[in-house]
Motif scaffolding. Structure first.
Motif, PDB file in Angstrom:
ATOM      1  N   GLY A  83       0.794  -1.217   0.000  1.00 54.28           N
ATOM      2  CA  GLY A  83       0.000   0.000   0.000  1.00 54.28           C
ATOM      3  C   GLY A  83       0.826   1.267   0.000  1.00 54.28           C
ATOM      4  N   ALA A  84       2.126   1.153   0.300  1.00 54.10           N
ATOM      5  CA  ALA A  84       2.973   2.343   0.358  1.00 54.10           C
ATOM      6  C   ALA A  84       3.289   2.850  -1.042  1.00 54.10           C
ATOM      7  CB  ALA A  84       4.256   2.039   1.109  1.00 54.10           C
ATOM      8  N   LYS A  85       3.171   4.157  -1.238  1.00 56.13           N
ATOM      9  CA  LYS A  85       3.549   4.776  -2.495  1.00 56.13           C
ATOM     10  C   LYS A  85       5.034   5.064  -2.508  1.00 56.13           C
ATOM     11  CE  LYS A  85       2.653   8.852  -5.353  1.00 56.13           C
ATOM     12  NZ  LYS A  85       1.910  10.138  -5.467  1.00 56.13           N
ATOM     13  N   ASN A  86       5.575   5.485  -1.369  1.00 57.11           N
ATOM     14  CA  ASN A  86       7.000   5.765  -1.253  1.00 57.11           C
ATOM     15  C   ASN A  86       7.402   5.758   0.216  1.00 57.11           C
ATOM     16  OD1 ASN A  86       6.276   8.398  -0.219  1.00 57.11           O
ATOM     17  ND2 ASN A  86       6.001   9.065  -2.353  1.00 57.11           N
ATOM     18  N   TYR A  87       8.690   5.976   0.433  1.00 51.44           N
ATOM     19  CA  TYR A  87       9.258   5.956   1.788  1.00 51.44           C
ATOM     20  C   TYR A  87      10.179   7.166   1.929  1.00 51.44           C
ATOM     21  CZ  TYR A  87       7.884   1.105   1.062  1.00 51.44           C
ATOM     22  OH  TYR A  87       7.184  -0.044   0.763  1.00 51.44           O
ATOM     23  N   THR A  88      10.140   7.772   3.094  1.00 49.52           N
ATOM     24  CA  THR A  88      11.024   8.904   3.377  1.00 49.52           C
ATOM     25  C   THR A  88      11.949   8.527   4.524  1.00 49.52           C
ATOM     26  OG1 THR A  88       9.347  10.485   2.656  1.00 49.52           O
ATOM     27  CG2 THR A  88      11.162  11.342   3.991  1.00 49.52           C
ATOM     28  N   VAL A  89      13.254   8.755   4.309  1.00 51.33           N
ATOM     29  CA  VAL A  89      14.249   8.449   5.332  1.00 51.33           C
ATOM     30  C   VAL A  89      14.719   9.753   5.964  1.00 51.33           C
ATOM     31  CG1 VAL A  89      16.503   7.399   5.792  1.00 51.33           C
ATOM     32  CG2 VAL A  89      14.980   6.393   4.066  1.00 51.33           C
ATOM     33  N   TYR A  90      14.818   9.758   7.275  1.00 52.42           N
ATOM     34  CA  TYR A  90      15.235  10.938   8.028  1.00 52.42           C
ATOM     35  C   TYR A  90      16.456  10.588   8.886  1.00 52.42           C
ATOM     36  CZ  TYR A  90      10.490  12.591   6.959  1.00 52.42           C
ATOM     37  OH  TYR A  90       9.342  12.971   6.329  1.00 52.42           O
ATOM     38  N   VAL A  91      17.262  11.611   9.190  1.00 52.61           N
ATOM     39  CA  VAL A  91      18.428  11.396  10.033  1.00 52.61           C
ATOM     40  C   VAL A  91      18.591  12.595  10.973  1.00 52.61           C
ATOM     41  CG1 VAL A  91      20.062  12.463   8.423  1.00 52.61           C
ATOM     42  CG2 VAL A  91      20.884  10.736  10.046  1.00 52.61           C
ATOM     43  N   SER A  92      19.172  12.328  12.163  1.00 51.81           N
ATOM     44  CA  SER A  92      19.386  13.384  13.143  1.00 51.81           C
ATOM     45  C   SER A  92      20.549  12.999  14.041  1.00 51.81           C
ATOM     46  CB  SER A  92      18.125  13.590  13.986  1.00 51.81           C
ATOM     47  OG  SER A  92      18.348  14.548  15.006  1.00 51.81           O
ATOM     48  N   THR A  93      21.094  13.977  14.729  1.00 52.60           N
ATOM     49  CA  THR A  93      22.122  13.691  15.735  1.00 52.60           C
ATOM     50  C   THR A  93      21.511  13.614  17.142  1.00 52.60           C
ATOM     51  OG1 THR A  93      22.563  16.062  15.903  1.00 52.60           O
ATOM     52  CG2 THR A  93      23.948  14.785  14.398  1.00 52.60           C
ATOM     53  N   LYS A  94      20.168  13.763  17.202  1.00 55.75           N
ATOM     54  CA  LYS A  94      19.446  13.623  18.460  1.00 55.75           C
ATOM     55  C   LYS A  94      18.364  12.560  18.278  1.00 55.75           C
ATOM     56  CE  LYS A  94      20.058  18.523  19.573  1.00 55.75           C
ATOM     57  NZ  LYS A  94      19.343  19.800  19.865  1.00 55.75           N
ATOM     58  N   PRO A  95      18.088  11.783  19.310  1.00 54.18           N
ATOM     59  CA  PRO A  95      17.142  10.673  19.142  1.00 54.18           C
ATOM     60  C   PRO A  95      15.687  11.117  18.952  1.00 54.18           C
ATOM     61  CG  PRO A  95      17.880  10.814  21.415  1.00 54.18           C
ATOM     62  CD  PRO A  95      18.726  11.762  20.637  1.00 54.18           C
ATOM     63  N   TYR A  96      15.290  12.264  19.517  1.00 54.11           N
ATOM     64  CA  TYR A  96      13.865  12.601  19.508  1.00 54.11           C
ATOM     65  C   TYR A  96      13.551  13.949  18.870  1.00 54.11           C
ATOM     66  CZ  TYR A  96      13.858   8.760  22.813  1.00 54.11           C
ATOM     67  OH  TYR A  96      14.034   7.531  23.398  1.00 54.11           O
ATOM     68  N   SER A  97      14.513  14.542  18.202  1.00 53.08           N
ATOM     69  CA  SER A  97      14.247  15.825  17.553  1.00 53.08           C
ATOM     70  C   SER A  97      15.304  16.090  16.490  1.00 53.08           C
ATOM     71  CB  SER A  97      14.247  16.959  18.587  1.00 53.08           C
ATOM     72  OG  SER A  97      15.524  17.092  19.190  1.00 53.08           O
ATOM     73  N   GLY A  98      15.065  17.142  15.717  1.00 46.80           N
ATOM     74  CA  GLY A  98      16.061  17.595  14.747  1.00 46.80           C
ATOM     75  C   GLY A  98      16.212  16.729  13.513  1.00 46.80           C
ATOM     76  N   TYR A  99      15.235  15.928  13.150  1.00 45.64           N
ATOM     77  CA  TYR A  99      15.352  15.033  12.002  1.00 45.64           C
ATOM     78  C   TYR A  99      15.269  15.811  10.690  1.00 45.64           C
ATOM     79  CZ  TYR A  99      15.249  10.822  14.815  1.00 45.64           C
ATOM     80  OH  TYR A  99      15.580   9.819  15.695  1.00 45.64           O
ATOM     81  N   LYS A 100      16.194  15.478   9.793  1.00 49.09           N
ATOM     82  CA  LYS A 100      16.243  16.075   8.471  1.00 49.09           C
ATOM     83  C   LYS A 100      15.996  14.993   7.418  1.00 49.09           C
ATOM     84  CE  LYS A 100      17.624  19.949  10.338  1.00 49.09           C
ATOM     85  NZ  LYS A 100      16.705  21.122  10.441  1.00 49.09           N
TER      86      LYS A 100
END
Length: 424
Positions: free
Chosen positions: A347-364
């Motif tokens: 059912g997924a059309k696409n996937y977005t990957v995020y990364v951060s240097t903090k576990p619970y905030s700051g994801y790019k």
């Protein structure tokens, strides 16, 4: 002439006596008729009455009563009372008619005219039992019960359970069921008393109330259905998901139905959580991480042992965290990047990957792809490097009409690149 004088003397004496009597003695009139006789109290074995005092020199009253309207037989009794009220000191059967009359008595022991006969009543004895709800409507509650011997009606009291507010009342006739007017989407507490009503309108209530029973109008449609997250506190693949939805004041519980990405039903279950707007945990083996799913919820009440359902909510699409998410170094150096991979989510059309240097905030965002892997080389414009913690997450997206549904984004993974030194 002698005869005339004799007659005249006699006539004179009669007139003198009449004059003397008229001057010296004033005749007393008998007391008036007692009026206004009415019943003022009752229990299951006694009654009390009062009346209006008549004019005249009244020193007391003769109060009479009998279970026979003719005032004859073994149940006939009477007593003298000074005031204009009396509690009849007798023991009567419960829920029965007692015939009462009263007359005034003056100081010369003259009796006035007897009052009209009053039919007084004793109250029923015993609780109403067998109380149950038999039907629910949006603004009506129908209930039934077992009749109490001798009762001519029933007093019903009910109030909103959620507020413990002001109670409502209803009086019925000699029936064994009744329809209450009630607010929609509301649960009530209901109790009853039997009563016997006299022909004059006095109501002798029983003294032993029934136990309180819960009854409800039909629940409204569930709204504000939300997906809150999934998995356990440490594992995204545990077969559970958390939701919230609007609370129904009527509901006994809630039924949910799960559907797969193809629209086919996966599972059905119930929960009796009291505050679904605060969050509901649903555990079911069909709650998998490999596909998008949808859910609908409806409130139910129990009426006479059967569940009665309100309207279902609109469907809510949701997805858990994608399955089998892994990390791996692409090459020997940090600059080669770290590969993040996962299994396809149906059912997924696409996937977005995020990364951060903090576990619970700051994801790019790193990348959005229709593939099942992505290489992370940078974090916020800076190249990833050794000796530093990085956190990543994968979020799947599904298009539903004009809306985009995203999978659970609470979960993240972690990688740390170290430097190895070799000596030759």
């Amino acid at each position: 002439m002698k005869n005339f004088l004799k007659v005249a003397k006699v006539s004179l004496m009669v007139m003198a006596c009449a004059l003397f009597l008229g001057i010296g003695i004033k005749a007393e009139a008998a007391p008036g008729k007692v009026t206004g006789l009415k019943q003022t109290a009752a229990n299951s074995g006694a009654v009390a009455v009062e009346w209006t005092e008549p004019q005249g020199s009244v020193i007391g009253y003769q109060l009479e009563w009998c279970q026979d309207k003719s005032f004859t037989g073994s149940t006939y009794k009477s007593l003298m009372t000074e005031g204009n009220k009396g509690a009849i000191p007798d023991t009567f059967p419960a829920a029965k008619s007692i015939y009462v009359r009263v007359r005034a008595i003056d100081s010369q022991q003259e009796e006035g005219e007897v009052s009209s006969v009053l039919e007084a009543v004793t109250s029923p004895y015993g609780k109403v039992t067998g109380i149950k709800q038999t039907k629910a409507e949006s603004k009506k509650i129908t209930l039934s019960w077992k009749k109490v011997s001798g009762a001519t009606g029933y007093y019903i009291e009910y109030y909103k359970k959620s507020t413990n507010g002001k109670s409502k009342k209803a009086l019925t006739g000699n029936v064994s069921s009744y329809k209450l007017s009630a607010a929609e989407n509301t649960k009530y507490r209901v109790a009853m008393l039997p009563f016997k009503k006299s022909p004059s309108g006095f109501i002798a209530y029983g003294t032993d109330a029934s136990a309180w029973s819960d009854m409800s109008t039909m629940p409204k449609k569930i709204t504000k259905l939300k997906f809150l997250g999934s998995g356990s506190s440490t594992d995204p693949y545990v077969k559970r998901a958390d939701f919230s939805w609007s609370r129904s004041d009527a509901a006994t519980g809630y039924e949910y139905t799960l559907y797969g990405n193809n629209g086919k039903k996966l599972a059905k279950g119930t929960t009796k959580v009291d505050k679904p707007n605060k969050g509901v945990v649903i555990t079911n083996k069909k709650l998998v991480n490999t596909q998008f799913m949808k859910i609908k919820v409806r409130a139910y009440i129990t009426v006479n042992g059967s569940k009665k359902y309100g309207p279902s909510s609109d469907y809510l699409w949701f997805g858990k965290y994608p399955s089998n998410v892994k990390k791996a170094m692409v090459g020997r150096y940090a600059s080669d990047g770290v590969k993040i991979s996962w299994k396809k989510m149906t059912g997924a059309k696409n996937y977005t990957v995020y990364v951060s240097t903090k576990p619970y905030s700051g994801y790019k965002k790193v990348s959005t792809t229709s593939k099942t892997s992505c290489v992370i080389k940078k974090c916020g414009g800076a190249a990833i490097t050794t000796g530093k913690n990085y956190y990543y997450k994968v979020v799947a997206s599904k298009k539903v009409g004009k809306k985009t549904v995203k999978s659970d984004d609470d979960w993240h993974g972690e990688f740390y690149i170290t430097t190895r030194y070799s000596y030759y």
